[in-house]
Motif scaffolding. Sequence first.
Motif, PDB file in Angstrom:
ATOM      1  N   ILE A   1      -6.433  -8.061  10.551  1.00  0.00           N
ATOM      2  CA  ILE A   1      -7.321  -6.937  10.885  1.00  0.00           C
ATOM      3  C   ILE A   1      -8.336  -7.380  11.943  1.00  0.00           C
ATOM      4  O   ILE A   1      -8.553  -6.682  12.943  1.00  0.00           O
ATOM      5  CB  ILE A   1      -8.025  -6.398   9.621  1.00  0.00           C
ATOM      6  CG1 ILE A   1      -6.995  -5.744   8.683  1.00  0.00           C
ATOM      7  CG2 ILE A   1      -9.108  -5.374   9.993  1.00  0.00           C
ATOM      8  CD1 ILE A   1      -7.529  -5.412   7.304  1.00  0.00           C
ATOM      9  N   ALA A   2      -8.912  -8.556  11.732  1.00  0.00           N
ATOM     10  CA  ALA A   2      -9.902  -9.071  12.695  1.00  0.00           C
ATOM     11  C   ALA A   2      -9.263  -9.247  14.069  1.00  0.00           C
ATOM     12  O   ALA A   2      -9.822  -8.811  15.088  1.00  0.00           O
ATOM     13  CB  ALA A   2     -10.471 -10.393  12.192  1.00  0.00           C
TER      14      ALA A   2
ATOM     15  N   ILE B   1       1.557   5.427  12.791  1.00  0.00           N
ATOM     16  CA  ILE B   1       1.122   5.900  11.470  1.00  0.00           C
ATOM     17  C   ILE B   1       1.562   4.906  10.397  1.00  0.00           C
ATOM     18  O   ILE B   1       0.765   4.503   9.545  1.00  0.00           O
ATOM     19  CB  ILE B   1       1.680   7.322  11.191  1.00  0.00           C
ATOM     20  CG1 ILE B   1       0.999   8.327  12.122  1.00  0.00           C
ATOM     21  CG2 ILE B   1       1.462   7.720   9.728  1.00  0.00           C
ATOM     22  CD1 ILE B   1       1.632   9.694  12.139  1.00  0.00           C
ATOM     23  N   ALA B   2       2.807   4.462  10.479  1.00  0.00           N
ATOM     24  CA  ALA B   2       3.331   3.550   9.453  1.00  0.00           C
ATOM     25  C   ALA B   2       2.579   2.223   9.445  1.00  0.00           C
ATOM     26  O   ALA B   2       2.205   1.714   8.392  1.00  0.00           O
ATOM     27  CB  ALA B   2       4.823   3.314   9.687  1.00  0.00           C
TER      28      ALA B   2
ATOM     29  N   ILE C   1      -1.567  -1.159   6.502  1.00  0.00           N
ATOM     30  CA  ILE C   1      -2.802  -1.950   6.411  1.00  0.00           C
ATOM     31  C   ILE C   1      -3.749  -1.307   5.398  1.00  0.00           C
ATOM     32  O   ILE C   1      -4.354  -1.998   4.567  1.00  0.00           O
ATOM     33  CB  ILE C   1      -3.469  -2.065   7.800  1.00  0.00           C
ATOM     34  CG1 ILE C   1      -2.554  -2.821   8.768  1.00  0.00           C
ATOM     35  CG2 ILE C   1      -4.831  -2.763   7.694  1.00  0.00           C
ATOM     36  CD1 ILE C   1      -2.098  -4.181   8.288  1.00  0.00           C
ATOM     37  N   VAL C   2      -3.845   0.024   5.469  1.00  0.00           N
ATOM     38  CA  VAL C   2      -4.681   0.741   4.493  1.00  0.00           C
ATOM     39  C   VAL C   2      -4.154   0.469   3.074  1.00  0.00           C
ATOM     40  O   VAL C   2      -4.931   0.229   2.141  1.00  0.00           O
ATOM     41  CB  VAL C   2      -4.686   2.258   4.796  1.00  0.00           C
ATOM     42  CG1 VAL C   2      -5.431   3.036   3.716  1.00  0.00           C
ATOM     43  CG2 VAL C   2      -5.314   2.516   6.164  1.00  0.00           C
TER      44      VAL C   2
ATOM     45  N   SER D   1      -4.328  -2.320  -2.152  1.00  0.00           N
ATOM     46  CA  SER D   1      -3.789  -3.237  -3.154  1.00  0.00           C
ATOM     47  C   SER D   1      -4.822  -4.275  -3.565  1.00  0.00           C
ATOM     48  O   SER D   1      -4.904  -4.648  -4.733  1.00  0.00           O
ATOM     49  CB  SER D   1      -2.552  -3.955  -2.612  1.00  0.00           C
ATOM     50  OG  SER D   1      -1.459  -3.088  -2.666  1.00  0.00           O
ATOM     51  N   VAL D   2      -5.600  -4.752  -2.588  1.00  0.00           N
ATOM     52  CA  VAL D   2      -6.626  -5.746  -2.904  1.00  0.00           C
ATOM     53  C   VAL D   2      -7.713  -5.105  -3.778  1.00  0.00           C
ATOM     54  O   VAL D   2      -8.125  -5.677  -4.786  1.00  0.00           O
ATOM     55  CB  VAL D   2      -7.231  -6.338  -1.609  1.00  0.00           C
ATOM     56  CG1 VAL D   2      -8.409  -7.248  -1.942  1.00  0.00           C
ATOM     57  CG2 VAL D   2      -6.168  -7.116  -0.843  1.00  0.00           C
ATOM     58  N   ILE D   3      -8.120  -3.890  -3.406  1.00  0.00           N
ATOM     59  CA  ILE D   3      -9.180  -3.209  -4.168  1.00  0.00           C
ATOM     60  C   ILE D   3      -8.704  -2.891  -5.590  1.00  0.00           C
ATOM     61  O   ILE D   3      -9.351  -3.254  -6.567  1.00  0.00           O
ATOM     62  CB  ILE D   3      -9.629  -1.920  -3.439  1.00  0.00           C
ATOM     63  CG1 ILE D   3     -10.392  -2.296  -2.151  1.00  0.00           C
ATOM     64  CG2 ILE D   3     -10.511  -1.055  -4.347  1.00  0.00           C
ATOM     65  CD1 ILE D   3     -10.708  -1.132  -1.245  1.00  0.00           C
ATOM     66  N   THR D   4      -7.547  -2.249  -5.714  1.00  0.00           N
ATOM     67  CA  THR D   4      -7.057  -1.905  -7.060  1.00  0.00           C
ATOM     68  C   THR D   4      -6.725  -3.185  -7.834  1.00  0.00           C
ATOM     69  O   THR D   4      -6.922  -3.245  -9.045  1.00  0.00           O
ATOM     70  CB  THR D   4      -5.808  -1.003  -6.998  1.00  0.00           C
ATOM     71  OG1 THR D   4      -4.813  -1.644  -6.189  1.00  0.00           O
ATOM     72  CG2 THR D   4      -6.120   0.350  -6.415  1.00  0.00           C
TER      73      THR D   4
END
Lengths: 227, 256
Positions: free
Chosen positions: A90-91, A138-139, A144-145, A150-153
Motif C-alpha cells: 500500500i505504501a 476495481i478487482a 486490497i480493501v 481480513s486484518v481488521i476482522t
Amino acid sequence: MPVRIVEKHKLATRWMHWINFPVLTIMIWSGMLIYWANDVYNVRLGGKVIVRFFPEWFYKALHIQHRLAEGMAFHFVFMWIFIINGILYIAYTLVSGEWRYLFPDRKAFREAWQVVLHDLHIRKTAPPQLKYNAAQRIAYTMIIVMGIGSVITGFAIYKPVQVQWVMILCGGYEAARVEHFLLTLGYVLFFLIHLLQVIKAGWNNFRAMVAGFEVIKEKDGSQNQSL
Amino acid sequence: MKEFVVDDKTAKKYRRKSLIAFIIFFALLALGWTGWKYLNNAPRDGGIRGGLQKPLRQVLDLNEEVYSGLFSSKRLVKEYPRSKAAPRARVNGDVGLDPSLFDSASWRLQILRANGDTLSLTLDDIKQLPRYDVVFNFKCIEGWSQITWWSGARFSDLIKKYHLEKEAGMKYVGMATPDEEYYVGIDMPSIMQPQTILCYQLNAQPLPMNQGYPLRLIIPVKYGVKHLKRIGTISFSNTRPPDYWAERGYDYYTGL
C-alpha cells in the motif's frame, strides 16, 4: 522484425505479488485448519442446507481434520508476513504513483461492465485502457480493501478484549468470524477468476509479472506509442 | 508504463533479461519450497514448548511478549445483563474430572506458598470473600462462544485476604485439578485482572460436576482452555508452569 517492449510491472510490485501468493495460500489453509474445529457455516434455502462449509470429503481430501493447534500456530506466524507485505504494498503504491493505474476512476464501473461483456464475447470492443482495464482496477483495489478487512476482522477475533472496539466495530465477536470467513471465500473466488484471466491473457502478460516487461513482435513497425 | 520499439540487438538483450528473471523466479520458488519443507519438518521441543515445530514456537513466544507487553488489566471484558446468559452452559472437555477419583468432602483448595507452606482453604473460606458476578461471552479456542453467568471470588481478593503479595509478585500462577490430570499456567497480570474469579456458581446455582464442582477458574481474558475446572492446587513461579494444551501444540499465552 521490430520488437516492442512494454515495461509493465515494477520490481517491488512483482516481489510483493509473489510473496503474497504463497503467504495468502498458507493463511487460507491454516484458517481452514482453525475453522474445522467449529465448522458451523452453511447456506440454507427454505430451511434445507444446500451448501455445507465444508463437507466431510473436502476435509479428508485436504487433511484438515484435528489440526487446530497447528493451524493456529501457522496462522499467527504467517499473519505477520501478510500484514507487513500488505503495508509495504500500500505504501509503495501510494508513494510511487502506481495508484493512478490501480484506483478505479469515475468511468470505472460503466467500463468494467463493458470489459465483462467483452471477455464473455458478447461485446466486440473493449474500452480503451492504460495498464489495467476498469474491471482490473476495481478487482485489484477491492482485493486490497479485502486484505485490510481480513486484518481488521482477524484482530477482532484474535484479541477481542485488548482491541474490543475493533470487535464491536465488526458487529461483535461472532459477526467478525463470519466476516473473516466470507472474505476468505472472496479470495478464493478472486483467485479462480484471476487464474482464468492470466491463462487467457497469455504468456507475455505472465512474463511481465515475473520479468517486468512484455516483449511483443510488431506486425507493423511504424508505431511507437508512449503511454 | 513505458512502451518503445527496439532493434533486434536490444530485443535480444530483453529476451536474455527475461530468461534470467525466470531463472531467478524458479530459484526463489525452489528456495521457498525448501524453506516450507524445513519449517514443517523442523525439530520439536517437549514440555510447554512441545507439539510444534521449533521456529513456529519461537514466533508464538515472540507474540506472547508483544501481547503481554500491550496487556492492560484496565481493559475490561464486555459484560452483559444476566437475562442474556445461556440457561445451559456448554460443556467441553472432562480431563481431570473423573468422578471416581473425587471426594467432595475432603476437597480443599491447596495454595502452595513461596515459603513452602501450604494454605488449605474450604469452599466456605472462598465464599467469605466478596462475591462477584461476571456475565460475559465465554470464548472457546475451537471458535464458538457463549454468553454465560458465573459467580465467585476475585482472585485478586484472595491474594489480599491471605497476604499472598509476595507470591503475586512472581510472574506466573500454576493451577492443577486434584488428580493433576489437567493443569494450566497463567501470567500474573491476566490472573490479577479484576474479572478473573475463583468461581463456585453458574447461573446462581452451585457448579455442576461437569463444570468443575466445587471451584473452577473463570478468566475472561483467556480462551476456555485456561478456565481450569475443579481447582486442586494453586502455585506461583517465575517460570512458566506446565500447561496441558501448550504441551499439545497450543499457544501458551492464548490471551484475548
